[in-house]
Design a protein around this motif. Sequence first.
Motif, mmCIF file in Angstrom:
data_model
loop_
_atom_site.group_PDB
_atom_site.id
_atom_site.type_symbol
_atom_site.label_atom_id
_atom_site.label_comp_id
_atom_site.label_asym_id
_atom_site.label_seq_id
_atom_site.Cartn_x
_atom_site.Cartn_y
_atom_site.Cartn_z
ATOM 1 N N LEU A 157 0.826 -1.217 0.000
ATOM 2 C CA LEU A 157 0.000 0.000 0.000
ATOM 3 C C LEU A 157 0.859 1.266 0.000
ATOM 4 C CD1 LEU A 157 -2.724 -1.026 2.631
ATOM 5 C CD2 LEU A 157 -2.734 -1.327 0.160
ATOM 6 N N GLU A 158 2.171 1.070 -0.023
ATOM 7 C CA GLU A 158 3.114 2.194 0.008
ATOM 8 C C GLU A 158 2.806 3.161 1.146
ATOM 9 O OE1 GLU A 158 2.950 3.682 -3.984
ATOM 10 O OE2 GLU A 158 3.858 1.867 -4.804
ATOM 11 N N CYS A 159 2.647 2.577 2.342
ATOM 12 C CA CYS A 159 2.417 3.433 3.512
ATOM 13 C C CYS A 159 3.300 2.948 4.659
ATOM 14 C CB CYS A 159 0.940 3.380 3.915
ATOM 15 S SG CYS A 159 0.417 1.784 4.578
ATOM 16 N N ARG A 160 3.222 3.636 5.799
ATOM 17 C CA ARG A 160 3.971 3.189 6.975
ATOM 18 C C ARG A 160 3.173 2.096 7.692
ATOM 19 N NH1 ARG A 160 4.097 8.435 10.355
ATOM 20 N NH2 ARG A 160 1.919 8.152 9.789
ATOM 21 N N ARG A 161 3.878 1.296 8.498
ATOM 22 C CA ARG A 161 3.164 0.236 9.235
ATOM 23 C C ARG A 161 2.087 0.833 10.126
ATOM 24 N NH1 ARG A 161 7.265 -3.003 12.479
ATOM 25 N NH2 ARG A 161 5.611 -3.938 13.710
ATOM 26 N N LEU A 162 2.421 1.952 10.755
ATOM 27 C CA LEU A 162 1.484 2.619 11.646
ATOM 28 C C LEU A 162 0.182 2.995 10.928
ATOM 29 C CD1 LEU A 162 0.943 4.166 14.345
ATOM 30 C CD2 LEU A 162 2.139 6.115 13.316
ATOM 31 N N ASP A 163 0.311 3.398 9.651
ATOM 32 C CA ASP A 163 -0.872 3.825 8.890
ATOM 33 C C ASP A 163 -1.893 2.700 8.739
ATOM 34 O OD1 ASP A 163 0.184 6.358 8.522
ATOM 35 O OD2 ASP A 163 1.280 5.735 6.730
ATOM 36 N N LEU A 164 -1.429 1.462 8.766
ATOM 37 C CA LEU A 164 -2.364 0.335 8.635
ATOM 38 C C LEU A 164 -3.404 0.412 9.750
ATOM 39 C CD1 LEU A 164 0.167 -2.577 8.005
ATOM 40 C CD2 LEU A 164 -1.144 -1.312 6.287
ATOM 41 N N TYR A 165 -2.935 0.794 10.941
ATOM 42 C CA TYR A 165 -3.845 0.821 12.090
ATOM 43 C C TYR A 165 -4.635 2.116 12.153
ATOM 44 C CZ TYR A 165 -1.879 -3.577 13.170
ATOM 45 O OH TYR A 165 -1.524 -4.888 13.073
ATOM 46 N N LEU A 166 -4.121 3.160 11.515
ATOM 47 C CA LEU A 166 -4.863 4.423 11.476
ATOM 48 C C LEU A 166 -5.984 4.350 10.439
ATOM 49 C CD1 LEU A 166 -1.858 6.916 11.729
ATOM 50 C CD2 LEU A 166 -3.384 6.127 13.545
ATOM 51 N N GLU A 167 -5.811 3.426 9.455
ATOM 52 C CA GLU A 167 -6.819 3.323 8.384
ATOM 53 C C GLU A 167 -7.349 1.895 8.296
ATOM 54 O OE1 GLU A 167 -6.154 6.078 4.973
ATOM 55 O OE2 GLU A 167 -4.086 5.466 5.349
ATOM 56 N N TYR A 168 -7.639 1.354 9.469
ATOM 57 C CA TYR A 168 -7.986 -0.050 9.614
ATOM 58 C C TYR A 168 -9.192 -0.471 8.777
ATOM 59 C CZ TYR A 168 -6.931 -4.016 12.689
ATOM 60 O OH TYR A 168 -6.502 -5.201 13.191
ATOM 61 N N SER A 169 -10.148 0.443 8.571
ATOM 62 C CA SER A 169 -11.389 0.068 7.870
ATOM 63 C C SER A 169 -11.370 0.468 6.407
ATOM 64 C CB SER A 169 -12.593 0.741 8.527
ATOM 65 O OG SER A 169 -12.509 0.601 9.907
ATOM 66 N N LYS A 170 -10.216 0.903 5.917
ATOM 67 C CA LYS A 170 -10.138 1.338 4.518
ATOM 68 C C LYS A 170 -10.125 0.122 3.594
ATOM 69 C CE LYS A 170 -7.225 4.055 1.533
ATOM 70 N NZ LYS A 170 -5.803 4.160 1.259
ATOM 71 N N PRO A 171 -10.985 0.110 2.551
ATOM 72 C CA PRO A 171 -10.965 -1.003 1.600
ATOM 73 C C PRO A 171 -9.741 -0.926 0.686
ATOM 74 C CG PRO A 171 -12.938 0.379 1.339
ATOM 75 C CD PRO A 171 -11.998 1.118 2.215
ATOM 76 N N LEU A 172 -9.259 -2.087 0.268
ATOM 77 C CA LEU A 172 -8.138 -2.125 -0.671
ATOM 78 C C LEU A 172 -8.644 -2.066 -2.108
ATOM 79 C CD1 LEU A 172 -6.708 -3.235 1.909
ATOM 80 C CD2 LEU A 172 -5.355 -4.666 0.373
ATOM 81 N N GLU A 173 -7.890 -1.399 -2.973
ATOM 82 C CA GLU A 173 -8.162 -1.443 -4.418
ATOM 83 C C GLU A 173 -7.790 -2.831 -4.931
ATOM 84 O OE1 GLU A 173 -8.600 1.493 -6.337
ATOM 85 O OE2 GLU A 173 -8.336 2.961 -4.722
ATOM 86 N N GLN A 174 -8.374 -3.178 -6.089
ATOM 87 C CA GLN A 174 -8.068 -4.480 -6.679
ATOM 88 C C GLN A 174 -6.553 -4.646 -6.945
ATOM 89 O OE1 GLN A 174 -10.380 -6.997 -7.214
ATOM 90 N NE2 GLN A 174 -8.532 -8.213 -7.591
ATOM 91 N N THR A 175 -5.897 -3.602 -7.466
ATOM 92 C CA THR A 175 -4.460 -3.720 -7.782
ATOM 93 C C THR A 175 -3.653 -3.913 -6.494
ATOM 94 O OG1 THR A 175 -4.339 -1.326 -7.718
ATOM 95 C CG2 THR A 175 -4.454 -2.345 -9.896
ATOM 96 N N GLU A 176 -4.075 -3.263 -5.418
ATOM 97 C CA GLU A 176 -3.362 -3.410 -4.151
ATOM 98 C C GLU A 176 -3.522 -4.835 -3.617
ATOM 99 O OE1 GLU A 176 -3.844 1.158 -2.446
ATOM 100 O OE2 GLU A 176 -5.431 -0.297 -2.039
ATOM 101 N N ARG A 177 -4.732 -5.356 -3.762
ATOM 102 C CA ARG A 177 -4.971 -6.739 -3.308
ATOM 103 C C ARG A 177 -4.131 -7.724 -4.103
ATOM 104 N NH1 ARG A 177 -11.424 -7.145 -3.190
ATOM 105 N NH2 ARG A 177 -10.971 -9.314 -3.736
ATOM 106 N N ASP A 178 -4.056 -7.513 -5.416
ATOM 107 C CA ASP A 178 -3.260 -8.417 -6.258
ATOM 108 C C ASP A 178 -1.785 -8.369 -5.861
ATOM 109 O OD1 ASP A 178 -5.573 -9.049 -7.520
ATOM 110 O OD2 ASP A 178 -5.191 -7.803 -9.303
ATOM 111 N N ARG A 179 -1.295 -7.149 -5.670
ATOM 112 C CA ARG A 179 0.111 -6.982 -5.302
ATOM 113 C C ARG A 179 0.376 -7.683 -3.964
ATOM 114 N NH1 ARG A 179 1.416 -1.087 -4.472
ATOM 115 N NH2 ARG A 179 -0.054 -0.926 -6.179
ATOM 116 N N TYR A 180 -0.509 -7.479 -3.021
ATOM 117 C CA TYR A 180 -0.321 -8.062 -1.687
ATOM 118 C C TYR A 180 -0.404 -9.583 -1.718
ATOM 119 C CZ TYR A 180 -0.854 -8.758 3.354
ATOM 120 O OH TYR A 180 -0.687 -9.156 4.650
ATOM 121 N N LYS A 181 -1.357 -10.108 -2.481
ATOM 122 C CA LYS A 181 -1.515 -11.565 -2.574
ATOM 123 C C LYS A 181 -0.244 -12.216 -3.117
ATOM 124 C CE LYS A 181 -5.148 -13.399 -4.742
ATOM 125 N NZ LYS A 181 -6.481 -13.409 -5.391
ATOM 126 N N ASP A 182 0.345 -11.556 -4.109
ATOM 127 C CA ASP A 182 1.573 -12.069 -4.694
ATOM 128 C C ASP A 182 2.701 -12.088 -3.646
ATOM 129 O OD1 ASP A 182 3.065 -12.906 -7.011
ATOM 130 O OD2 ASP A 182 4.104 -10.968 -6.825
#
Length: 290
Positions: free
Chosen positions: A39-64
Amino acid sequence: MSQEIWTIKDVLAWSIGFLQKSGSESPRLDAELLLAEALECRRLDLYLEYSKPLEQTERDRYKDMIRRRAQGEPVAYITGRRDFFGLSFNVSASTLIPRPETEHLIEHILESTSRDKNQALKVLDIGTGTGCLAITLKHHRPNWTVEAWDISSDALLIAQSNAAKNNVEIEFRDVDALDPKAWGTGRQKFDIVVSNPPYIASNETEVMSPSAIKFEPHSALFAEKNGLAFYATFAAHLPEIMQANGKVYLEIGYQQRAEVFSLLEEAGWSDCLCHKDLSGHDRVVVATRP
Ligand code: GLN
């Protein structure tokens, strides 16, 4: 993962469980580091944006990324980065991943030079890999002149990128330290030499992590002469390129202290000391040039 909405919270929960099942020892940390990268963010941001949905491209990148991690590939090779002593280093398949125990070399060198930080010392790092030792030292001691050798031109390219990324100047040289021609012939004399050379014996693979053997460069891990080839060469040849009273700082394998001491002492080195790492293992040998 199907077309429904996946938030950061959902993908973290799913991937932590998945990595746990595939044998990761740090599934939460791995998942967080990889998701922050995807997601090109900081680890901390994951918890600040906990309910944010992922885009399809982000999900694909992460799954890989998660798929690669589940097959044992180290997180640092997937993200292409690893922190060492507070700085960030690019890594690639041609460099070893910097390890926390190697930070002790830096600690001991900084400590022993803390009374006169500005003295213009000449320092050499042999087998620089990512450049983590050379670059960290230059970052903390800007007045030093730091040279770094490696036999791998691919590693030297990564090390150069790391010097640029961390804004320091290092003189990199393509040198095979085991070749006798590398030594002698009127180059500058160094005050400090540091090295974390390959030190694993070829018959020691069973005590190593399978992922290190599978993914990290064997030329950075294994050494001839029962793992001692570099220490034997250093004991014999370093005096040719060092100042009187110069000091060498070597990382060693946890069972190599006695053998490394005898190699150094037989070659006339004095004041041999060994420091332990945080696990209580012998890890750093310091000696003074004969
Ligand atoms: N000096 C580098 C490090 O400490 C590389 C060491 C190696 O490749 N054996 O990470």
